[in-house]
Design an enzyme around this catalytic site. Structure first.
Site, PDB file in Angstrom:
ATOM      1  CE1 TYR A  68      -3.716  -2.250   0.530  1.00 56.80           C
ATOM      2  CE2 TYR A  68      -2.694  -3.621   2.149  1.00 56.80           C
ATOM      3  CZ  TYR A  68      -3.692  -3.080   1.244  1.00 56.80           C
ATOM      4  OH  TYR A  68      -4.243  -4.633   1.167  1.00 56.80           O
ATOM      5  CG  HIS A  73      -7.259   4.834   1.066  1.00 60.98           C
ATOM      6  ND1 HIS A  73      -7.863   5.810   1.350  1.00 60.98           N
ATOM      7  CD2 HIS A  73      -7.726   3.867   1.767  1.00 60.98           C
ATOM      8  CE1 HIS A  73      -9.058   5.357   1.755  1.00 60.98           C
ATOM      9  NE2 HIS A  73      -9.221   4.493   2.021  1.00 60.98           N
TER      10      HIS A  73
END
Length: 251
Positions: A68, A73
């Site tokens: 990630y 995000h």
């Protein structure tokens, strides 16, 4: 006179012990709060001890793990990293399901946190940090991505709802439904029609977008510095007032 002197010495020692105990319990070095002239400590002991209990808490939201890193995000994590690097704060200790760093911005104690619960459970960490360190909600600032803001734009507000952001929804839930805390939103833009929102927020930034974000992070860093040293309102004015174009500044 000897008796009077002894009372002052005793008061100084007591104030120093109280202040040291508080700062040690919070994990902040005593040197953070030891810049007052010792002769003035009896009069300022209570005020200094109270200040020592109330660092600012800046929380960046994101998802843990290498897969990630660098995704849309996770811009909250990246903003925390930018603050930490600029201010020389090591964000490396693990507390309450978060990676935490403690230090100073100017003379003001701050905590930086990156919850490791995954985005949708961010409140599990934030709620515990706020409760344990007795952070006033007006000194909690949550930094996160926003689909509804143009890319790389910042918006700073003193309170508000979750706006459909699951990380913010979780934090509000774990603060007993209180939304009276500041939030610094970082625009990541809207996804193209052919791409859903979930896939979009988990995308990595392009090289050009990364360059644009560096400017945003520097502006966010300045906003944080203004906030802790001059107050929230001045910081909000700085963030929410569009920068003047160079040609306007030269008039």
């Amino acid at each position: 006179m000897r008796l009077f002197s002894g009372v002052l010495d005793s008061s100084s020692a007591l104030a120093s012990a109280v202040l040291g105990s508080v700062s040690d319990r919070l994990g902040f070095s005593r040197v953070f709060f030891g810049r007052t002239n010792p002769s003035s400590m009896p009069a300022l002991a209570c005020e200094a001890a109270a200040d020592a209990q109330k660092p600012w808490l800046f929380v960046g939201l994101g998802n843990p793990g290498r897969m990630y890193k660098g995704t849309r995000h996770n811009v909250g994590f990246e903003m925390i990293d930018a603050i930490a690097e600029a201010e020389g704060i090591s964000v490396s200790s693990k507390q309450f399901k978060a990676i935490v760093g403690k230090g100073l911005i100017g003379d003001v104690p701050v905590m930086l946190a990156k919850p490791q619960t995954f985005m949708n459970a961010s409140g599990e960490s934030v709620g515990q940090l706020v409760s344990y360190f007795k952070i006033p909600l007006n000194q909690l600032v949550v930094i996160y991505d926003d689909l509804d803001l143009p890319f790389a734009k910042l918006r700073l507000l003193p309170k508000g709802g979750h706006g459909g952001h699951n990380g913010m929804r979780s934090i509000i839930d774990h603060l007993k439904q209180s939304s009276n805390f500041a939030r610094l939103r970082i625009g990541i833009g809207r996804p193209p029609e052919e791409l859903g929102a979930i896939s979009f927020v988990l995308q990595s930034f392009t090289e050009q977008e990364k360059e644009e974000l560096e400017v945003t992070f520097q502006r966010g860093l300045q906003a944080v510095r203004i906030m802790v040293q001059e107050g929230f309102n001045k910081s909000a004015q700085f963030v929410n007032t569009p920068p003047q174009p160079p040609e306007m500044l030269n008039r």
